[in-house]
Write a protein that holds these residues in place. Sequence first.
Motif: not given
Length: 554
Positions: A245-268
Amino acid sequence: MQDYDETTAFLGQWGRFQQVVFFVLVASNIPNGSGVFSVVFIADIPRHHCLLPDVNITEDWLHVIIPVEVIDGEEKRSSCSRYRLDVVRNLSAQGFLPGRDVNLTELQQEGCVDGWSYSKDIYQSTIVSEFDLVCSEQWKQTFTSTVFFLGVLVGSLISGQLSDRFGRKPVFFATLVVQTVFAFVQIFSSSWAVFCVLLFVVGLGQISNYVSSFVLGSEILTGHVRVLYSSMGVCLGFAVGYMTLPLLAFYFRDWKSLLLAVSLPGLVYLPLWWVIPESPRWLLTQGRVEEAESIVRKAAKWNKVQAPQVIFKDYSAHVDEKKTPSIERHSVFSLLRTKTLRSLTLILCLVWFTLSTGYYALSLNTSRLHANPYLSCFISAAIEVPAYITSWLALRYIPRRVSTICVLLTGGVSLFFIQLVPQSIPSLSVALEMLGKFGITSGTSLMYAYTAELYPTVIRNTATGACCMVSRVGSCIAPFLLELSTFSKFLPYIILGTMSAVSAAAALFLPESFGRPYPQTIEEMCQGRRLKFPCLPPKQRSKLSSRELFESKL
């Protein structure tokens, strides 16, 4: 008749089938770990002050128009007020200089009527800057985390009963879809209220998915592999997601991009429907012997071992002779039927409540540990790895009751000692807080396995879900518990330490389950644990029903 573990002993404990189930279910918890604590970043409060519209004032006035306040012994610019703009404009136009011609303390102040200006040195945006959740609206920022945990609370109860009635596998995948889809839809929230409604559903799906995966794996796996999965496997999957999570948050600094990065892996994980089987234990309790045999035969084929011609011979004969009455349905009220069940459930709920309150309070407090929130979040996540390893070793070699008491005392005592640390060595305070989280995290992992061992198959998921539900009341109040630091810096630690000590004392009265097989019925649960009080109502103590006789051998 032999029990389930003995009947399926020919499969072994660590064949290809068990390996696939183990690692797939562990991996499925990675999105849970990153999703739960994403609120630490998407709802963090960036530095802010009143927005100053384009006005014709001198540079001298521009630098002092935001008042300076003393907060925790430090001078900081006010976040919620400014000197009245019309007054400052007139003084500037007349050539008066602040501090020389005008005493600033005598000037009237006003709120941020034109909005706020948010610092972007750490975040590009959060929901706080998106919906202006500051000053008089700052309670909404704290309440946002509570909304998520309210969803977790409801999901803890609903998922357990749904899973016990409809099966572990359907609920596992249904909640995975719910969690993924609604986390993605949050990106399009038009207001804070809409965001909270969606966040509630995400919380409901997250805990339901976690509990279902935990119970599914603990019922399919056996022996030491089950202990490894219950105590360390599923928890390490969660911890890996937490650390990413902190690695994703470091590269995706706006909340919408971070939510996208966190949610999409569930589809796998959706294609895993054709890989993960239903729990044979649960199928047998429902009288679906043929389906259970089919899964075990598939496991034997994967493990390259020969299965008996009839695996569940005694159960098949029982079903064929139609001696099985209608299946008794259990609910959360089954946990309160007798004095023993009530006592056991209440003690477990207290311990779960304490551990959950401490775990989430310390986890959500990461932004206050270090100036860099990404580093502090990673430290808080990384400490969970040795905690889960410790819980696994404790589950293998130490009685459950002793382990539970020790981790509660470790967490409580270390949090008590924080108030004794001099302010000149803040690193020691951080170390003690991390030691406290180490103990509480270890206890959380222990309680999942301990609770699953104490309750029988027919109500195991309901019991686990009910304990989770009560514990989530603690997680709901954790954000507000942290706010007590405004009255006393150490008050949250004192409260958490006291709760841990009381829970450790209550744990003395828990029964031991170390080295004993999973019970299948409520009667077997009581007989196997040598409990002081009978576990069934008076009318059912003298004679088991034919259905319970059937279930007691699963």
